[in-house]
Write an enzyme that holds these catalytic residues in place. Sequence first.
Site, PDB file in Angstrom:
ATOM      1  N   ASP A 164      36.385  40.510  35.598  1.00 14.31           N
ATOM      2  CA  ASP A 164      35.716  40.636  36.893  1.00 14.31           C
ATOM      3  C   ASP A 164      36.210  41.831  37.697  1.00 14.31           C
ATOM      4  O   ASP A 164      36.079  41.850  38.929  1.00 14.31           O
ATOM      5  CB  ASP A 164      35.888  39.348  37.709  1.00 14.31           C
ATOM      6  CG  ASP A 164      37.350  39.083  38.054  1.00 14.31           C
ATOM      7  OD1 ASP A 164      37.616  38.066  38.724  1.00 14.31           O
ATOM      8  OD2 ASP A 164      38.217  39.888  37.652  1.00 14.31           O
ATOM      9  N   ASN A 165      36.778  42.828  37.036  1.00 14.50           N
ATOM     10  CA  ASN A 165      37.232  43.998  37.785  1.00 14.50           C
ATOM     11  C   ASN A 165      37.188  45.228  36.885  1.00 14.50           C
ATOM     12  O   ASN A 165      37.279  45.125  35.655  1.00 14.50           O
ATOM     13  CB  ASN A 165      38.644  43.771  38.327  1.00 14.50           C
ATOM     14  CG  ASN A 165      39.658  43.640  37.218  1.00 14.50           C
ATOM     15  OD1 ASN A 165      40.176  44.630  36.716  1.00 14.50           O
ATOM     16  ND2 ASN A 165      39.922  42.416  36.777  1.00 14.50           N
ATOM     17  N   CYS A 195      39.873  40.165  54.160  1.00  7.31           N
ATOM     18  CA  CYS A 195      38.658  39.462  53.760  1.00  7.31           C
ATOM     19  C   CYS A 195      39.069  38.435  52.705  1.00  7.31           C
ATOM     20  O   CYS A 195      40.233  38.069  52.662  1.00  7.31           O
ATOM     21  CB  CYS A 195      37.596  40.433  53.223  1.00  7.31           C
ATOM     22  SG  CYS A 195      38.099  41.294  51.731  1.00  7.31           S
ATOM     23  N   GLY A 229      33.276  32.898  35.194  1.00  7.68           N
ATOM     24  CA  GLY A 229      31.836  32.635  35.182  1.00  7.68           C
ATOM     25  C   GLY A 229      31.147  33.068  33.904  1.00  7.68           C
ATOM     26  O   GLY A 229      30.240  32.406  33.405  1.00  7.68           O
ATOM     27  N   ASP A 255      43.464  34.630  30.277  1.00  6.72           N
ATOM     28  CA  ASP A 255      43.272  34.481  31.725  1.00  6.72           C
ATOM     29  C   ASP A 255      44.587  33.999  32.325  1.00  6.72           C
ATOM     30  O   ASP A 255      45.217  33.100  31.774  1.00  6.72           O
ATOM     31  CB  ASP A 255      42.140  33.490  32.043  1.00  6.72           C
ATOM     32  CG  ASP A 255      41.515  33.742  33.426  1.00  6.72           C
ATOM     33  OD1 ASP A 255      42.264  33.863  34.413  1.00  6.72           O
ATOM     34  OD2 ASP A 255      40.274  33.821  33.515  1.00  6.72           O
ATOM     35  N   LYS A 257      43.634  27.895  33.825  1.00  6.83           N
ATOM     36  CA  LYS A 257      42.293  28.030  33.235  1.00  6.83           C
ATOM     37  C   LYS A 257      42.337  28.003  31.714  1.00  6.83           C
ATOM     38  O   LYS A 257      41.541  27.316  31.078  1.00  6.83           O
ATOM     39  CB  LYS A 257      41.644  29.352  33.701  1.00  6.83           C
ATOM     40  CG  LYS A 257      41.133  29.290  35.113  1.00  6.83           C
ATOM     41  CD  LYS A 257      40.278  30.492  35.464  1.00  6.83           C
ATOM     42  CE  LYS A 257      39.747  30.333  36.883  1.00  6.83           C
ATOM     43  NZ  LYS A 257      38.898  31.459  37.292  1.00  6.83           N
ATOM     44  N   CYS A 290      32.555  38.396  42.585  1.00  5.82           N
ATOM     45  CA  CYS A 290      31.759  37.220  42.939  1.00  5.82           C
ATOM     46  C   CYS A 290      32.368  36.518  44.150  1.00  5.82           C
ATOM     47  O   CYS A 290      31.650  35.936  44.964  1.00  5.82           O
ATOM     48  CB  CYS A 290      31.671  36.255  41.761  1.00  5.82           C
ATOM     49  SG  CYS A 290      30.772  36.965  40.357  1.00  5.82           S
TER      50      CYS A 290
END
Lengths: 375, 77
Positions: A125-126, A329, A36, A57, A81, A186
């Site tokens: 993202d972490n 989850c 993102g 990535d 990606k 996200c």
Amino acid sequence: MNEINRHQRQLQLSGFGKECQDKLAVAKILVIGAGGLGCPALHYLAGAGVGTLGIVDFDTISITNLHRQILFSTDDVGKSKVLVAAQKLKAINPEVEIKTYSTQLTNLNALEILKNYDLIIDSTDNYSTRYLVNDACVLLEKPLIYGAVIRFEGQVGVFNIEENSLKTNYRDLFPNPPNPDSAFSCNDMGVLGVLPGIIGTWQASEVIKIIAGIGTPLVNKILTLNLLENAAFEFEITKNNEFQPNIPKNKADFLKFNYEWFCDKNYQNVISLEAFDQIRKNQKCTIIDVREPNETPIITEFEALNLPLSRFRESISKMDFTNTVVLLCQSGQRSIKALELLKKQQPSIEAFSLKGGIIEWKTHSKSNYHEQSQT
Amino acid sequence: MEINVLLFGQLSESIGKSSLKLTGISTTDELKIRLQQQFPGLEKMTYSIAVNKQIIQKNTPLNSGDEVALLPPFSGG
């Protein structure tokens, strides 16, 4: 001549011009994370005419990425990606050199990859990777453009450039990572595409300002943006001398530093996909899905009780579990929080959280085996 | 003497507000204690503190009219 035409609007811009354009043309920028934040940054930097763009990535494209990972289209779902990003960026500006690293960044490869670039953009993202990238930048003396988002708010800042005898980095702002149960992605919390769009673009803007030598980059500063309330605040970061010892001081220390441990130290009850499948096969267990009811993918492969995290505490207060419990989850973060709540209520329960969540399980089960029967 | 406290990210979500006004607090350590008493979940959260837009690294005295911001880290990308 072609180059001048392509960048005409920048060349004619008073306060920018050929001198700044030439600086961009020899700059080498590494974008860590093509998600993102990474996609808009890459898009604008390619358009602006940066000399070399490196992209790190290891992930493939999912359909749920498309609302915010703007380099990717529906036809790209399932593809790498970095490879798709490289193709799209080359189409935007064939003169930019693109280097792709389809790999997980670790302390074993980070120094080798980062050393070839002038500036590094943190589009990860972490927390594990953020701390790893920060420490590598400090060791290599590379400026780091930081950006991060959650729900409707974002942060952006520039670390590791000296100004007025001050050079701060991520650990001066956040010396220690938070508890894993508060580290949501996200994928867990949800996000509007425009938020990383704006923050990622702002990161690209900081890169351009630094390379071109224009404006006031956010050196030793952090800017917070709240999209819902139209609020922006800028804070000055000061040096944290007390906690600096946590940062690896040299290459040898960096190679030994365990970033996964550093961030996830409390979670021994997080089980692998294989362990989960073994438990399902061999034991009576209760599987609890803590996602909200409208989240996909739907689980059809086994029975799971849906107790959303938002109401988890009240739901379990009326329950007593006798079987082994496995919580899951979307990506394995919320289930850790649920595990903590469950353990508080029933301390002697045998309970686990599924590492990587249902997203990784689905990928793993598709590639590994066919489901024969339910437990 | 009154201070204005700004909250961000998961902090403002947990507490339910993006700002509060508090009186009778003279240092940032006191502020943390008062907020933790009012909002018990705060103790487990990680955040940095800024006084008048400057991040502070240790207990800092507060004056009337000061603006204190509690900044949690974000990890999303």
